[in-house]
Design an enzyme around this catalytic site. Structure first.
Site, PDB file in Angstrom:
ATOM      1  N   GLU A 170       3.511 -11.186  10.898  1.00 53.42           N
ATOM      2  CA  GLU A 170       4.458 -12.265  11.203  1.00 53.42           C
ATOM      3  C   GLU A 170       5.817 -12.066  10.516  1.00 53.42           C
ATOM      4  O   GLU A 170       6.179 -12.824   9.609  1.00 53.42           O
ATOM      5  CB  GLU A 170       3.874 -13.625  10.809  1.00 53.42           C
ATOM      6  CG  GLU A 170       2.648 -14.006  11.600  1.00 53.42           C
ATOM      7  CD  GLU A 170       2.278 -15.486  11.448  1.00 53.42           C
ATOM      8  OE1 GLU A 170       2.795 -16.124  10.521  1.00 53.42           O
ATOM      9  OE2 GLU A 170       1.484 -15.963  12.255  1.00 53.42           O
ATOM     10  N   GLU A 321      -4.387 -14.384  16.045  1.00 51.24           N
ATOM     11  CA  GLU A 321      -4.877 -15.480  15.193  1.00 51.24           C
ATOM     12  C   GLU A 321      -4.918 -16.773  16.001  1.00 51.24           C
ATOM     13  O   GLU A 321      -3.965 -17.101  16.710  1.00 51.24           O
ATOM     14  CB  GLU A 321      -3.951 -15.689  13.984  1.00 51.24           C
ATOM     15  CG  GLU A 321      -3.868 -14.491  13.066  1.00 51.24           C
ATOM     16  CD  GLU A 321      -2.959 -14.729  11.857  1.00 51.24           C
ATOM     17  OE1 GLU A 321      -2.543 -15.880  11.628  1.00 51.24           O
ATOM     18  OE2 GLU A 321      -2.654 -13.753  11.162  1.00 51.24           O
TER      19      GLU A 321
HETATM   20  C1  GLA Z   1      -0.264 -17.339   9.564  1.00 56.79           C
HETATM   21  C2  GLA Z   1      -0.636 -16.042   8.876  1.00 56.79           C
HETATM   22  C3  GLA Z   1      -2.024 -16.026   8.343  1.00 56.79           C
HETATM   23  C4  GLA Z   1      -2.410 -17.374   7.778  1.00 56.79           C
HETATM   24  C5  GLA Z   1      -2.277 -18.419   8.865  1.00 56.79           C
HETATM   25  C6  GLA Z   1      -2.743 -19.795   8.435  1.00 56.79           C
HETATM   26  O1  GLA Z   1      -0.257 -17.304  10.918  1.00 56.79           O
HETATM   27  O2  GLA Z   1      -0.421 -14.906   9.663  1.00 56.79           O
HETATM   28  O3  GLA Z   1      -2.086 -15.036   7.337  1.00 56.79           O
HETATM   29  O4  GLA Z   1      -1.596 -17.682   6.710  1.00 56.79           O
HETATM   30  O5  GLA Z   1      -0.936 -18.513   9.209  1.00 56.79           O
HETATM   31  O6  GLA Z   1      -2.676 -20.717   9.499  1.00 56.79           O
END
Ligand code: GLA
Length: 687
Positions: A170, A321
């Site tokens: 990210e 995710e």
């Molecule tokens: C982000 C990160 C993860 C985690 C999630 C929690 O998307 O990429 O490592 O911290 O948020 O929701």
């Protein structure tokens, strides 16, 4: 000497992987999870992996925050545990996506090389203790993150159980340190050549901003010169592209070509700190992290976000995710209802995801995210949500083969252009003007009719679309103008929304007035724009309705430009003036709509647009509130159908369709709230 145990390990992995391959293993549609073996005693790994496999989860993403465990001191790489984790996963039929750990540089690195720490715009240097503390342009950081990526690629680039790579995690924060400023000045120098050129395009005579040396030019994001602001976004984009390439090159150099490379973008998809199409360009496919946070699944918005993501590369993507029920960072971190996460997962698949992974498998006992939703609790036992994941795992196994090699297909596209997003956001003129909501207004109406809409970056071409809507195309370069004209003349149907063509590519007001370089194409000009306090009546081709938030009054210039919508009584200026002008051009049509429309009128507009453009994508009839996503390919046609209504609905199976999730169902099925059907249409038999 060292290479002998390495060879044995690879042979061992090959052996377990091929044995595993015979059992129920990873299918074409993957369900998985983020897993952090470095946080747990090795004796526990097998139990976790067994639970994963029992739930039909055949993919684990590992490593993306494990730098301190992979390189505990500079140059000393400890990767044996990574190999053992990958091999352990293989024993359970779980393939591995290996993350490079560049999002979380270790403490030895940041204390030894403080210049690798990011500086905020307020001039504060971030300290250690979180993640994303790195300065994305620091040569030392780039050198060391490349080196660890290279070590990983050398070691695991041929590992049979590693299917691909995720670079970083990210991408988010830019940095305002002296080195980044220097690069910014060099970037401007390369772009403009001379200060005269820069002063001219940014019109720096305004407020005496004229620069006589490159290093006088500020680097800022507040209410600065609009030309500067737009260039800064492009600069930031290039730095991220560079950071990504820096690792990508070494992975490509050492890894088998079958191992693909992606990254997971966050910011709920719509974030625009940098141009995401440019990030996607170098990757094999793009991934994103979809979260609801507080509240419930908004299927239109999240569905549109999947389409936006698919548009970055114009191909299927991964959801790297998704929340297993709930997050830990929302104001109220409520759980999605039972069954709602399953609906969200299937929605992702319907819109083109080929894999979906939960974040995360099990919460670290300590660390910042202890409260986050997981599949296994601190005691090592599955939490209630685990059963929902298990249902998904079984469904993915059953339906995966039908979906393999299929993708969504659309005849309608909505344009999302980063330059325009940025330019309007720099100066909203009305705080009610929300570009995403504007886009979603078109999207919702068009998707309901067509069951498939692409959201695309216009730079990738418009060929193949019958209807293109550009809700907010504010910045128009000569190249963009040429592309749009070619599309219309070639038979495309284009609708431009308000604020189109106001700016040139330097974010300066076009000397042609609005819509600037699109004036000849539209055959009309915008006389004036107005931010509205109150709605304004509007009537014409799309019946009677209201313009809201924004209204521009138009003047036809070309003899064949027809007024198709007119304002009613308003602020005096708008009264009786044209709100939309349309014309035929070449084999296509172009309309310029100067107003934002209320939803009821938008629905009528969508119907007319779809009809006029002869959009005829195959749809299936469903009750209101039921989402349909169609994927086609390999001679197969599959519909993912999701009931988002609070009540059950009855679905008549369309002729020739069977529900892969309920193979015995005939003719009709009942779908309770959040429930899903996956319909496959059997190809018509040749006569
Ligand atoms: C982000 C990160 C993860 C985690 C999630 C929690 O998307 O990429 O490592 O911290 O948020 O929701």
């Amino acid at each position: 000497m060292k290479s002998v145990p390495r060879l044995l390990a690879v042979l061992f992995a090959l052996a377990v992987f091929s044995v595993a391959g015979r059992a129920a293993g990873p299918g074409p549609l993957l369900l998985g999870s983020a897993w952090y073996p470095e946080q747990w005693p090795e004796e526990r790994w097998d139990a976790d992996l067994k639970l994963m496999a029992d739930a039909g989860m055949h993919m684990a993403r590992i490593g993306e925050f494990a730098w301190s465990s992979m390189e505990p001191e500079e140059g000393r790489y400890t990767l044996d545990w990574v190999e053992r984790a990958i091999n352990a996963a293989a024993r359970h039929n779980i393939v591995v996506v290996l993350g490079t750990p560049s999002d979380a540089p270790p403490a030895w690195l940041t204390s030894k090389y403080p210049e690798t720490l990011r500086v905020t715009e307020a001039g504060v240097q971030i300290r250690h203790g979180f993640r994303r503390q790195f300065n994305y342009t620091s040569p030392k950081y780039l050198e060391l993150s490349r080196r660890i990526a290279e070590e990983l690629a050398r070691r695991f680039g041929h590992h049979p159980n590693v299917i691909g790579w995720q670079i970083g995690n990210e991408y988010t924060e830019d940095s305002f340190d002296p080195h980044s400023r220097q690069l910014w000045h060099q970037w401007l120098q390369r772009k403009y050549g001379t200060l005269d050129q820069l002063n001219h395009h940014w019109m720096t005579a305004y407020w005496s901003q004229t620069y006589s040396a490159w290093d006088q030019i500020p680097m800022e994001t507040g209410r600065s010169n609009p030309g500067l602001l737009l260039d800064y976004k492009r600069f930031v984009t290039e730095q991220w592209v560079h950071l990504q390439r820096n690792q990508l090159e070494v992975i490509r150099a050492h890894a088998d070509p079958r191992q693909w490379i992606t990254t997971n973008l966050g910011g709920l998809g719509w974030a625009n700190r940098f141009n995401r199409t440019d990030i996607a360009a170098d990757l094999d496919f793009i991934s994103w992290d979809t979260y609801v946070g507080q509240g419930h699944l908004n299927p239109t918005r999240i569905g549109a976000t999947h389409d936006l993501v698919r548009g970055w590369k114009r191909k299927n993507f991964w959801v790297m995710e998704i929340q297993p029920g709930f997050v830990d960072w929302a104001g109220i971190a409520n759980s999605l209802d039972k069954g709602e996460t399953r609906a969200a997962v299937w929605e992702a698949v319907g819109h083109g995801a080929d894999a979906v992974a939960f974040w995360q498998w099990r919460a670290a006992l300590n660390g910042q995210e202890q409260y986050h939703g997981v599949l296994v609790g601190p005691d090592g036992e599955p939490v209630p949500f685990y059963e929902e994941a298990r249902q998904l795992g079984a469904e993915f196994a059953r339906v995966g083969p039908a979906l393999a090699g299929t993708s969504p297909e659309s005849q309608v596209a909505i344009l999302h252009d980063y330059d325009s997003r940025w330019a309007i956001d720099f100066h909203l003129h009305s705080k009610r003007y929300d570009q995403i909501e504007t886009l979603l207004g078109y999207y919702a109406a068009l998707r309901e009719l067509t069951q498939s809409v692409d959201i695309i970056d216009p730079r990738g071409g418009l060929e193949g679309y019958k209807l293109v809507v550009a809700p907010n195309l504010n910045v128009v370069s000569p190249e963009m103008a040429r592309r749009l004209e070619q599309y219309v003349r070639g038979g495309g149907h284009l609708l431009l929304g308000p604020r189109s063509g106001l700016m040139n590519e330097y974010n300066a007001l076009s000397t042609l007035g609005q819509p600037g370089l699109l004036r000849d194409l539209v055959g009309a000009k915008v006389e004036q724009f107005y931010a509205l306090l109150d709605d304004v009546p509007v009537s014409g081709r799309w019946g009677d309705g209201r313009a809201t938030i924004w209204a521009e009054y138009l003047r036809p210039l070309a003899p064949d430009a027809t007024v198709t919508l007119t304002y009613g009584r308003a602020n005096g200026w708008l009264d009786g003036k044209p709100a939309m002008v349309s014309r035929k051009l070449g084999k296509g049509t172009i309309s310029y709509l100067g107003a934002l429309l209320e939803p009821a009128m938008m629905q009528r507009a969508a119907r007319d647009l779809v009809q006029a453009a002869s959009v005829n994508s195959p749809t299936i009839p469903v009750p209101a509130g039921v989402e349909v996503c169609r994927r086609v390919g390999q001679g197969r046609e599959v519909f993912v159908v999701i009931n988002h209504n609070p009540k059950p609905v009855v679905l008549d199976l369309p002729v020739g369709c069977s529900d892969l999730l309920r193979p015995s169902a005939q003719e009709r099925i009942e779908l309770p709230q959040y429930d899903v059907a996956v319909l496959q249409r059997n190809p018509a038999k040749p006569n």
